[in-house]
Design an enzyme around this catalytic site. Structure first.
Site, PDB file in Angstrom:
ATOM      1  N   SER A 158      65.722  36.906  46.456  1.00  0.00           N
ATOM      2  CA  SER A 158      65.305  36.956  47.850  1.00  0.00           C
ATOM      3  C   SER A 158      63.817  37.310  47.934  1.00  0.00           C
ATOM      4  CB  SER A 158      66.165  38.002  48.545  1.00  0.00           C
ATOM      5  OG  SER A 158      66.452  37.645  49.835  1.00  0.00           O
ATOM      6  N   ASP A 410      73.667  28.620  50.670  1.00  0.00           N
ATOM      7  CA  ASP A 410      72.788  29.665  51.184  1.00  0.00           C
ATOM      8  C   ASP A 410      71.789  29.032  52.145  1.00  0.00           C
ATOM      9  OD1 ASP A 410      71.033  31.723  51.621  1.00  0.00           O
ATOM     10  OD2 ASP A 410      70.226  31.765  49.584  1.00  0.00           O
ATOM     11  N   HIS A 435      73.799  33.278  48.561  1.00  0.00           N
ATOM     12  CA  HIS A 435      72.490  33.876  48.283  1.00  0.00           C
ATOM     13  C   HIS A 435      72.459  34.583  46.920  1.00  0.00           C
ATOM     14  CE1 HIS A 435      68.606  34.729  49.865  1.00  0.00           C
ATOM     15  NE2 HIS A 435      68.771  36.033  49.943  1.00  0.00           N
TER      16      HIS A 435
END
Ligand SMILES: *[C@@H]1O[C@H](CO)[C@@H](O)[C@H](O)[C@H]1NC(C)=O
Ligand SMILES: *[C@@H]1O[C@H](CO)[C@@H](O)[C@H](O)[C@H]1NC(C)=O
Ligand SMILES: *[C@@H]1O[C@H](CO)[C@@H](O)[C@H](O)[C@H]1NC(C)=O
Length: 475
Positions: A158, A410, A435
Site C-alpha cells: 500500500s 483490489d 489488497h
C-alpha cells in the site's frame, strides 16, 4: 460521500492490517535510532527516536540479505505481524528482517506528544523525510563487518509499497531492489481518471453476486426518500439497529458516508479465508454480503432491510454487536490524523464517482473544496502535483529492480503498474488477490495465483541478491 479524497487512504490503512490472525508468532527485538527531524535543512537540528524491529533468527552471517519493511501509516508492530510473507521466506533467504516505523506514527514521534498539536510540528511529516530516515537507518544497520556486504531489499504494501518503490528509485545505492505490493503509484494527479477506483470497486460487487451492485446503487435514493419524513428517519434508525438514532435530514450525508465506507472496506478485506482482525469476517465476505442483495427491485423498506443484513455481515458476523454505530470509523483506533495530514499535503488522490458506471451517488472531484477543508483543519494547502514532480509519475523508466504486485480483486489496482515496464520493472498480477494478499502468511486457502506470485517474488529477490554478491566480489 463526504470527501473521498480525504478518506481514501484511511481505507488503504485498514486493508494493510485487516485479515487473518498471524500464524507464526513473530519474535523480534525493538530498537530506537536517533534521526534528524529535518534531513533537508540545517536550522532544525534536533533528533527524534525512530523505532525499528529486528528479527535475525535466520540471518546468514556475514553478508546475508536484509529484508527491510518500509513502514507506512500506522504503528509498525501492526505491519510486523501482518506481513507474514517476510517471516515465511526469512529462512530460505537467510535474511534478517527489519521493520522500520514511519515518522509520526506509533512511537516514532518527532516532537513527542506535541507532534500533532500544531502544523509547525507536523511540518516534517513527508514521504521524503521518511525515505531519508530509512536510507540513514540502513546505512547504520550496515555498519558492522557482518552486515557491510548485505544486500537490502525494500518491501512494503500500500503506501508502504509506494515507499519501497520510491526508496529504490531515490536511493538505488542503498537498496538492491524493492517489492511494492498493491502500491497505487499512479493514483496521483491525472495519471488515471478519478472515477476508476469506484468503478473497480463496483465491478467487484457485480462479480460477487447477481443484483448486488444494483441494489447498492438503488439504496441511495431509497435512503434519501426515507430522510424526507420524520417517520422515515425513525424507521431507518430502527431498521439499521443504530446505537444513536438519526435525528434529522442533516444526518443523511454522514449515514450514507458510513455506508460507502463499509463497501470500500469490505473490498479491502475480501480474503479467501475467514479473517479476524478489525472485524471477524467469513471467507470471501463480499459474496456473503451479496447473498442478501439479490433482489434490486423491492420497495424501499425491503431494499433497506436487505441492506442492513448485508452490512451486518461486516459489523456483526460474530453476533456480538448490540447496535451499529455510524460515527465509528471502522479503522478508528489505528488511523491517527497523520494520514489525513499527508493527504492534505503531498498525497492528494483525486476520487470521483458518477453513479452510472459505479454504484455510488455522483460526486465530483473538487480540488478547491478539498484544499479549503485542508486549510481549515491544518492551516496548510495541498500541492497536488508535487508527488509527480518528485517521483516521476508515469515516467519511471530510469528505475530498476522493482516488483509491482497487484491483486485483481483490489480496487487500488487501478492506480498500480499492471504491465511490466522493462526486464527489471516487473508487474505481477494476482488474479484472486485482494489488497496485498501476497504479503500475508501462507494459508491453506491461498488461491494458486498468490502462491505463484510469491514464488516469483522470491525468485526475483534471489536474482538481486546474486547480482549484488557478484558486484561485491568484483570490487
Ligand atoms: C506532554 O507530556 C508532558 C510530559 O509527559 C506533559 O507535561 C504535557 O502536559 C503533555 N502535553 C500534552 C499537550 O499532552
Ligand atoms: C447481532 O447478531 C445478534 C445475534 O444474531 C443479534 O441478537 C443482534 O441484534 C445483532 N446486532 C445487530 C446490530 O443487528
Ligand atoms: C460510537 O462511536 C463513537 C466513536 O468511536 C464513540 O465516541 C461513541 O461512544 C459510540 N457510541 C456508542 C453508543 O457506542
Amino acid at each position: 460521500m463526504a470527501s473521498p479524497g480525504l478518506s481514501g487512504w484511511g481505507f488503504l490503512l485498514l486493508s494493510c492490517i485487516a485479515g487473518s490472525v498471524v500464524q507464526s508468532d513473530p519474535t523480534y527485538e525493538t530498537f530506537y535510532f536517533d534521526q534528524k527531524i529535518d534531513h533537508f535543512g540545517f536550522f532544525e537540528d534536533s533528533t527524534y527516536r525512530q523505532r525499528y524491529l529486528v528479527s535475525d533468527t535466520h540471518w546468514r552471517k556475514p553478508g546475508g540479505p536484509i529484508l527491510f519493511y518500509t513502514g507506512n501509516e500506522a504503528d509498525i508492530t501492526v505491519f510486523c505481524s501482518n506481513t507474514g510473507f517476510m517471516w515465511d521466506i526469512a529462512e530460505e533467504l537467510g535474511a534478517m528482517l527489519v521493520f522500520a516505523e514511519h515518522r509520526y506514527y506509533g512511537e516514532s514521534m518527532p516532537f513527542g506528544n506535541l507532534s500533532y498539536s500544531d502544523p509547525k510540528y507536523l511540518n516534517y511529516l513527508t514521504s521524503e523525510q521518511a525515505l531519508a530516515d530509512f536510507a540513514i537507518l540502513i546505512r547504520f544497520l550496515k555498519g558492522s563487518s557482518e552486515s557491510k556486504d548485505s544486500p537490502v531489499i525494500a518491501i512494503g504494501g500500500s503506501y508502504g509499497g509506494l515507499l519501497a518503490a520510491w526508496l529504490r528509485m531515490k536511493y538505488p545505492h542503498v537498496v538492491v531492489g524493492a517489492l511494492a505490493a498493491s502500491a497505487p503509484i499512479w493514483q496521483f494527479e491525472d495519471s488515471v481518471p478519478c472515477n476508476l477506483y469506484y468503478q473497480a470497486l463496483t465491478n467487484i460487487f457485480k462479480k460477487s453476486g447477481p443484483g448486488c451492485a444494483e441494489s447498492i446503487t438503488k439504496s441511495w435514493s431509497a435512503i434519501n426518500r426515507m430522510f424526507q419524513t420524520n417517520d422515515g428517519i425513525r424507521w431507518l434508525s430502527g431498521a439499521f439497529h443504530l446505537c444513536s438514532p438519526l435525528k434529522c435530514q442533516d444526518d443523511a450525508a454522514a449515514f450514507k458516508y458510513w455506508l460507502s465506507e463499509t463497501w470500500v472496506n469490505l473490498a479491502m478485506v475480501n480474503y479467501p479465508y475467514p479473517a479476524n482482525f478489525l472485524e471477524p469476517l467469513p471467507a470471501w465476505p463480499i459474496k456473503e454480503v451479496c447473498k442478501n442483495l439479490k433482489n434490486p427491485n423491492p420497495d424501499d423498506k425491503e431494499l433497506l432491510q436487505n441492506l442492513f443484513l448485508a452490512i451486518n455481515v461486516y459489523y456483526n458476523y460474530t453476533g456480538n454487536t448490540p447496535c451499529l454505530n455510524t460515527s465509528q470509523n471502522v479503522a478508528g483506533f489505528l488511523v491517527n490524523n497523520g494520514w489525513k495530514y499527508q493527504a492534505c499535503t503531498e498525497m492528494v488522490i483525486p476520487f470521483c464517482s458518477d453513479g452510472v458506471t459505479d454504484m455510488f451517488e455522483p460526486q465530483m472531484w473538487n480540488f478547491e473544496t478539498f484544499s479549503d477543508n485542508c486549510y481549515k483543519k491544518w492551516g496548510i494547502r495541498p500541492r497536488p502535483t508535487w508527488i509527480t514532480s518528485m517521483y516521476g509519475g508515469k515516467n519511471i523508466m530510469a528505475a530498476s529492480n522493482i516488483i509491482f504486485s497487484n491483486g485483481e480483486l483490489d480496487p487500488w489496482l487501478v492506480g498500480g503498474v499492471k504491465q511490466s515496464l522493462s526486464d527489471s520493472l516487473v508487474a505481477i498480477l494476482i488474479t484472486d488477490g485482494a489488497h496485498h494478499l501476497d504479503l500475508r502468511s501462507n494459508n491453506a486457502y491461498d488461491p494458486r495465483s498468490v502462491i505463484e506470485a510469491r514464488a516469483l517474488e522470491v525468485a526475483y529477490m534471489k536474482k538481486w541478491i546474486k547480482e549484488h554478491s557478484q558486484q561485491v566480489n568484483r570490487i
